[in-house]
Design an enzyme around this catalytic site. Structure first.
Site, PDB file in Angstrom:
ATOM      1  N   SER A 185       6.139   3.452   3.017  1.00 48.66           N
ATOM      2  CA  SER A 185       4.729   3.740   2.679  1.00 48.66           C
ATOM      3  C   SER A 185       3.692   4.498   3.503  1.00 48.66           C
ATOM      4  O   SER A 185       2.547   4.835   3.153  1.00 48.66           O
ATOM      5  CB  SER A 185       4.335   2.366   2.163  1.00 48.66           C
ATOM      6  OG  SER A 185       4.288   1.700   3.296  1.00 48.66           O
ATOM      7  N   LYS A 202      -0.046  -0.729   7.058  1.00 48.97           N
ATOM      8  CA  LYS A 202      -1.031   0.000   6.305  1.00 48.97           C
ATOM      9  C   LYS A 202      -2.296   0.739   7.237  1.00 48.97           C
ATOM     10  O   LYS A 202      -2.456   0.273   8.041  1.00 48.97           O
ATOM     11  CB  LYS A 202      -1.702  -0.680   5.111  1.00 48.97           C
ATOM     12  CG  LYS A 202      -0.516  -1.358   4.225  1.00 48.97           C
ATOM     13  CD  LYS A 202       0.406  -0.353   3.532  1.00 48.97           C
ATOM     14  CE  LYS A 202       1.209  -1.066   2.437  1.00 48.97           C
ATOM     15  NZ  LYS A 202       2.306  -0.277   2.253  1.00 48.97           N
TER      16      LYS A 202
END
Length: 187
Positions: free
Chosen positions: A42, A83
């Protein structure tokens, strides 16, 4: 008799030294820094699956996340996610035609340039506004951030799990320490 006493004292000194070393290591890991392994794609191309990083746990005890910090937090599924902070409290976040807008102003994301150049079809990031994620949100409220993975097409982030409480933040990271050939500071 004196030799036995000397050996006991030396053993006791070694035990004390080891206990102190373990206590210091535990303190550092629990309160200051901890390692994390990147699990998944990701954050590609910034971070690779299997990269090992150091998480600074004290930064958000005394301050708040900044836009574009790479953070580690407890996700709703009981896992820790890594993230990038895109929006901070007070921000209105939206994407239009692969362009990030914060409070109506276009914002450059240089960390995506390499990835965008490789895209041959469509956009890296689909269009959305905060209201698409939560109809009750116009801006990010105090105590929360909006996070996204750099690999926008394959990232489970605030577009799916919602905004993230700063209380769920473990810390920020930017140092890859393993594999040795990839040791670097990322932005």
């Amino acid at each position: 008799m004196e030799k036995v006493e000397k050996e006991k004292n030396e053993l006791w000194e070694w035990i004390k030294a080891l206990l102190i070393a373990f206590a210091i290591a535990a303190f550092i890991r629990y309160f200051l820094f901890t390692p994390i392994v990147v699990d998944g794609d990701s954050m590609m191309p910034t971070l690779e699956d299997g990269d090992r990083m150091i998480v600074n746990k004290i930064g958000y005890k005394i301050g708040n996340p900044d836009r574009f910090d790479i953070v580690v937090f407890h996700a709703p599924e009981g896992k820790d996610y890594i993230k990038r902070v895109i929006g901070v409290p007070g921000d209105h976040v939206e994407y239009i035609d692969d362009q990030l807008y914060i409070n109506g102003e276009p914002i450059d994301e240089p960390y995506l340039n390499q990835y965008k150049a490789e895209i041959t079809e469509g956009n890296l990031t689909g269009d959305f506004t905060l209201q698409d994620i939560d109809p009750n949100l116009d801006v990010i409220p105090e105590g929360y951030v909006f996070v996204m993975g750099d690999n926008r097409r394959f990232s489970k982030d605030s577009r799916h799990i919602g905004i993230v409480s700063i209380d769920e933040m473990i810390g920020n990271t930017n140092l890859i320490f393993w594999p040795i050939s990839d040791i670097k500071i990322v932005k």
